[in-house]
Design a protein around this motif. Structure first.
Motif, mmCIF file in Angstrom:
data_model
loop_
_atom_site.group_PDB
_atom_site.id
_atom_site.type_symbol
_atom_site.label_atom_id
_atom_site.label_comp_id
_atom_site.label_asym_id
_atom_site.label_seq_id
_atom_site.Cartn_x
_atom_site.Cartn_y
_atom_site.Cartn_z
ATOM 1 N N GLU A 139 87.934 31.411 96.676
ATOM 2 C CA GLU A 139 88.185 32.268 97.839
ATOM 3 C C GLU A 139 87.911 33.734 97.518
ATOM 4 O O GLU A 139 87.328 34.456 98.336
ATOM 5 C CB GLU A 139 89.627 32.098 98.327
ATOM 6 N N ALA A 140 88.303 34.179 96.334
ATOM 7 C CA ALA A 140 88.026 35.571 95.949
ATOM 8 C C ALA A 140 86.520 35.820 95.896
ATOM 9 O O ALA A 140 86.044 36.886 96.296
ATOM 10 C CB ALA A 140 88.673 35.883 94.609
ATOM 11 N N SER A 141 85.776 34.835 95.436
ATOM 12 C CA SER A 141 84.323 34.944 95.401
ATOM 13 C C SER A 141 83.769 35.106 96.814
ATOM 14 O O SER A 141 82.927 35.964 97.073
ATOM 15 C CB SER A 141 83.735 33.699 94.733
ATOM 16 N N GLN A 142 84.243 34.277 97.712
ATOM 17 C CA GLN A 142 83.763 34.325 99.093
ATOM 18 C C GLN A 142 84.181 35.623 99.787
ATOM 19 O O GLN A 142 83.376 36.252 100.472
ATOM 20 C CB GLN A 142 84.283 33.122 99.880
ATOM 21 N N LEU A 143 85.436 36.023 99.615
ATOM 22 C CA LEU A 143 85.938 37.233 100.278
ATOM 23 C C LEU A 143 85.244 38.501 99.793
ATOM 24 O O LEU A 143 85.018 39.428 100.572
ATOM 25 C CB LEU A 143 87.452 37.373 100.065
ATOM 26 N N VAL A 151 83.355 36.722 89.327
ATOM 27 C CA VAL A 151 84.805 36.873 89.554
ATOM 28 C C VAL A 151 85.559 36.340 88.340
ATOM 29 O O VAL A 151 86.484 36.993 87.835
ATOM 30 C CB VAL A 151 85.248 36.143 90.838
ATOM 31 N N ALA A 152 85.148 35.175 87.843
ATOM 32 C CA ALA A 152 85.813 34.580 86.677
ATOM 33 C C ALA A 152 85.671 35.474 85.455
ATOM 34 O O ALA A 152 86.635 35.678 84.708
ATOM 35 C CB ALA A 152 85.234 33.195 86.395
ATOM 36 N N ALA A 153 84.493 36.034 85.244
ATOM 37 C CA ALA A 153 84.282 36.931 84.099
ATOM 38 C C ALA A 153 85.147 38.173 84.227
ATOM 39 O O ALA A 153 85.676 38.685 83.224
ATOM 40 C CB ALA A 153 82.805 37.318 83.999
ATOM 41 N N THR A 154 85.323 38.656 85.443
ATOM 42 C CA THR A 154 86.172 39.828 85.676
ATOM 43 C C THR A 154 87.630 39.519 85.341
ATOM 44 O O THR A 154 88.307 40.313 84.683
ATOM 45 C CB THR A 154 86.047 40.286 87.145
ATOM 46 N N ALA A 173 90.170 40.949 96.906
ATOM 47 C CA ALA A 173 89.932 39.539 97.234
ATOM 48 C C ALA A 173 90.849 38.631 96.427
ATOM 49 O O ALA A 173 91.376 37.641 96.958
ATOM 50 C CB ALA A 173 88.469 39.190 96.979
ATOM 51 N N LEU A 174 91.061 38.962 95.153
ATOM 52 C CA LEU A 174 91.985 38.177 94.329
ATOM 53 C C LEU A 174 93.402 38.255 94.877
ATOM 54 O O LEU A 174 94.102 37.242 94.962
ATOM 55 C CB LEU A 174 91.940 38.644 92.867
ATOM 56 N N ARG A 175 93.844 39.457 95.240
ATOM 57 C CA ARG A 175 95.206 39.613 95.809
ATOM 58 C C ARG A 175 95.348 38.787 97.079
ATOM 59 O O ARG A 175 96.365 38.123 97.274
ATOM 60 C CB ARG A 175 95.500 41.086 96.082
ATOM 61 N N THR A 176 94.349 38.843 97.944
ATOM 62 C CA THR A 176 94.395 38.090 99.210
ATOM 63 C C THR A 176 94.448 36.587 98.924
ATOM 64 O O THR A 176 95.234 35.857 99.518
ATOM 65 C CB THR A 176 93.173 38.425 100.083
ATOM 66 N N ALA A 177 93.582 36.104 98.012
ATOM 67 C CA ALA A 177 93.530 34.682 97.683
ATOM 68 C C ALA A 177 94.856 34.213 97.056
ATOM 69 O O ALA A 177 95.353 33.129 97.384
ATOM 70 C CB ALA A 177 92.363 34.401 96.759
#
Length: 183
Positions: A139-143, A151-154, A173-177
């Motif tokens: 979801e973070a990737s999509q958002l 995103v995973a590397a981050t 995006a991570l916070r939202t997910a």
């Protein structure tokens, strides 16, 4: 597994008065076929100004077909003449689709460890399941419109080094997910 003995490659050559060499390939492009093409190219008369390989007689092509085409291209570059493989019957479409699929699988295998590490980090820091961690990353990737592996590397980099900044769109995006997973 097919072998050259199944339907060995034969290349017949003829030239015309314009300097064009037409090589008619028949059989299978499998291991050993580049040597056959190399011999045919070496026997071309001096003054050859163009080479066309008629592929209509090729009934099977495996990964050796790529080396065959590379050899043809290199010959053209070395002799500074145009070369072409013509009259395909669908073989390269299937072959190139397989090459793309193999490349995608290689990329997936290369990125899998960082995605698994990020899932583990999220599981530990967010007290979530493996599936929930996957959903957070996806979801973070999509958002954030960011590739999942990025995103995973981050996530992994920020866990390894607290001073490693997380780009704001990915952070948001991570916070939202995460909030959605916690519901």
């Amino acid at each position: 597994m097919r072998t050259a003995e199944s339907n060995p490659l034969i290349i017949e050559c003829r030239t015309d008065d314009t300097g064009r060499a037409l090589l008619a390939a028949r059989g299978e492009l499998v291991h050993g076929c580049t040597a056959i093409l190399a011999r045919a190219l070496a026997e071309l008369p001096a003054g050859t100004r163009r080479v066309e390989v008629d592929m209509s007689g090729v009934d099977f092509m495996d990964t050796a077909g790529r080396r065959f085409l590379d050899l043809l291209r290199d010959y053209g570059e070395r002799h500074m003449i145009p070369v072409a493989a013509v009259n395909w019957r669908g073989q390269p479409r299937d072959f190139w689709e397989l090459c793309r699929e193999v490349e995608q699988l290689r990329r997936a295998m290369a990125t899998r460890p960082v995605i698994d590490q990020a899932r583990g980090i999220l599981m530990a820091t967010q007290a979530c399941t493996s599936e929930q961690a996957w959903n957070i990353l996806r979801e973070a990737s999509q958002l954030s419109n960011t590739k999942l592996r990025t995103v995973a590397a981050t996530v992994t980099a920020s866990a390894e080094n607290a001073s490693s900044p997380v780009p704001e769109p990915v952070h948001q995006a991570l916070r939202t997910a995460i909030a959605r997973v916690r519901g």
